[in-house]
Design a protein around this motif. Sequence first.
Motif, mmCIF file in Angstrom:
data_model
loop_
_atom_site.group_PDB
_atom_site.id
_atom_site.type_symbol
_atom_site.label_atom_id
_atom_site.label_comp_id
_atom_site.label_asym_id
_atom_site.label_seq_id
_atom_site.Cartn_x
_atom_site.Cartn_y
_atom_site.Cartn_z
ATOM 1 N N ALA A 1 28.481 74.750 53.219
ATOM 2 C CA ALA A 1 28.728 73.418 52.664
ATOM 3 C C ALA A 1 29.548 73.517 51.375
ATOM 4 N N ASP A 2 29.297 74.589 50.597
ATOM 5 C CA ASP A 2 30.054 74.783 49.360
ATOM 6 C C ASP A 2 31.527 75.031 49.658
ATOM 7 N N ARG A 3 31.768 75.794 50.730
ATOM 8 C CA ARG A 3 33.151 76.071 51.104
ATOM 9 C C ARG A 3 33.848 74.779 51.533
ATOM 10 N N ILE A 4 33.147 73.947 52.260
ATOM 11 C CA ILE A 4 33.734 72.685 52.721
ATOM 12 C C ILE A 4 33.985 71.779 51.519
ATOM 13 N N ARG A 5 33.026 71.714 50.586
ATOM 14 C CA ARG A 5 33.209 70.908 49.377
ATOM 15 C C ARG A 5 34.407 71.427 48.576
ATOM 16 N N GLU A 6 34.459 72.752 48.482
ATOM 17 C CA GLU A 6 35.562 73.354 47.745
ATOM 18 C C GLU A 6 36.892 73.010 48.422
ATOM 19 N N LYS A 7 36.910 73.082 49.742
ATOM 20 C CA LYS A 7 38.118 72.749 50.505
ATOM 21 C C LYS A 7 38.451 71.265 50.326
ATOM 22 N N ALA B 1 46.149 63.387 54.085
ATOM 23 C CA ALA B 1 45.135 62.342 54.231
ATOM 24 C C ALA B 1 44.433 62.483 55.584
ATOM 25 N N LYS B 2 45.211 62.806 56.628
ATOM 26 C CA LYS B 2 44.608 63.003 57.948
ATOM 27 C C LYS B 2 43.670 64.212 57.925
ATOM 28 N N LYS B 3 44.131 65.306 57.300
ATOM 29 C CA LYS B 3 43.285 66.502 57.197
ATOM 30 C C LYS B 3 42.008 66.189 56.423
ATOM 31 N N HIS B 4 42.167 65.414 55.369
ATOM 32 C CA HIS B 4 41.027 65.044 54.543
ATOM 33 C C HIS B 4 40.008 64.251 55.374
#
Length: 162
Positions: free
Chosen positions: A2-8, A142-145
Amino acid sequence: MADRIREKMNQLRLEADESSQKVEELQAKVKALEQENLAKEQEITSLSHKNGLLEAENEKMDTTIKDLKKAADEGLQHGTHNETLQRRLQLLEEEAEEADKTLRETNEKLRQTDVKAGHFERKVQALENERDQWEGKYEEMAKKHALLQKELEDLQNEIGNI
């Protein structure tokens, strides 16, 4: 994980913010160049008008010079009258030369302004292309986000279900 995803996600947000800022800067540049281009076009119009006036004045002076030369030739027997006409002719020729000089300078300024206008038009086009590229990158980010946001929500739901 989850930290990696938040960081990403944070990284993508930063990139999106930077892209937005860059688009705004480019739009400001485009607007400034368009205003400058408009001013140059107005200057071209002004110089073209001035050029037309000077050409008309030059033609008028040429006609006057021809008329005075004719009169001077006919008045050879009138000595003092002839001298006066010669002086007037000389003055008009000097004025005509000055008008020709002014006309050449105006034409040169008009040419330079045309060159500058073309340069600024190319510059505006390049900036618009760059802006379009940045907008495309922004939309892609924006799509990736959104996709990553959905994946994060799905992951959170899966973790919540376990």
